[in-house]
Design a protein around this motif. Structure first.
Motif, PDB file in Angstrom:
ATOM      1  N   LEU A  99       0.854  -1.194   0.000  1.00  0.00           N
ATOM      2  CA  LEU A  99       0.000   0.000   0.000  1.00  0.00           C
ATOM      3  C   LEU A  99       0.882   1.233   0.000  1.00  0.00           C
ATOM      4  CD1 LEU A  99      -2.683   1.571   0.369  1.00  0.00           C
ATOM      5  CD2 LEU A  99      -2.426   1.173   2.830  1.00  0.00           C
ATOM      6  N   ARG A 121       0.568   5.380   0.057  1.00  0.00           N
ATOM      7  CA  ARG A 121      -0.358   6.488   0.286  1.00  0.00           C
ATOM      8  C   ARG A 121       0.343   7.793  -0.042  1.00  0.00           C
ATOM      9  NH1 ARG A 121      -4.108   6.509   5.193  1.00  0.00           N
ATOM     10  NH2 ARG A 121      -5.450   7.308   3.559  1.00  0.00           N
ATOM     11  N   ASP A 156      -4.147   6.828  -3.326  1.00  0.00           N
ATOM     12  CA  ASP A 156      -3.604   5.624  -2.703  1.00  0.00           C
ATOM     13  C   ASP A 156      -3.483   4.556  -3.778  1.00  0.00           C
ATOM     14  OD1 ASP A 156      -3.708   6.814  -0.170  1.00  0.00           O
ATOM     15  OD2 ASP A 156      -5.764   6.155   0.137  1.00  0.00           O
TER      16      ASP A 156
END
Length: 183
Positions: free
Chosen positions: A60, A62, A67
């Motif tokens: 992930l 961000r 995102d």
């Protein structure tokens, strides 16, 4: 006059002591993930019999604007990374979902929640069907560590043999003529 000087001196001393005392400001610790950064969650393991990988890895990222997620899963050998679409992390950094379309498969949505400290991602569903524990992917901290050994699913609990009701046969569909087309 001496009395007033003593009071003034006492007030001056206590006000200086109050100003010099350290201030303790309590900051509320945020829940979940911060707004910016990169995290890798993985439960990749090696099957002892075959030596193949098992599990999945979610990266992930961000950024201020968007995102992004890179999803990797195993299907025998480690798959090619799949870039996810429709990535959503709630504003508090607690809940998370994204959609992926692995090669030769239908699109699916993967969702889960982050632990309070952000060190664990718990996905909906379980490893071993309905009876198994939920899928938990720990935050990867040591990228050079050897993968763990995969654990086998527990045997499914056998239900006592019950007479299952037979579904009623569905009536065959009736043929209806198609409406006329306009030329």
């Amino acid at each position: 006059m001496k009395k007033h000087a003593r009071y003034a001196l006492a007030i001056l001393f206590t006000s200086c002591a109050a100003l010099a005392a350290p201030k303790t400001v309590r900051k509320e610790k945020p829940y979940g993930l911060p707004r910016h950064g990169m995290w890798v969650y993985s439960d990749l393991c090696i099957h002892p019999e075959s030596g193949e990988f098992g599990g999945q890895r979610i990266t992930l990222q961000r950024f201020a604007e968007v995102d992004t997620v890179i999803y990797e899963y195993t299907a025998g050998g480690l798959s090619w990374p799949v870039v996810a679409g429709d990535v959503n992390v709630d504003p508090r950094g607690k809940l998370f979902y994204f959609t992926v379309q692995p090669a030769d498969q239908d699109e699916k949505t993967i969702s889960g929640s982050f632990s309070a400290d952000g060190r664990m991602l718990t996905l909906e569903g379980s490893y071993c069907g309905e009876q198994g524990p939920p899928m938990q992917l720990p935050l990867v901290r040591d990228f050079g560590a050897k993968p763990k050994t995969c654990k086998a699913c527990p045997p499914s609990k056998a239900q006592p043999h019950e007479e299952e009701p037979q579904p009623e046969p569905k009536p065959s569909p009736k043929w209806e003529p198609a409406p006329p087309t306009q030329a």
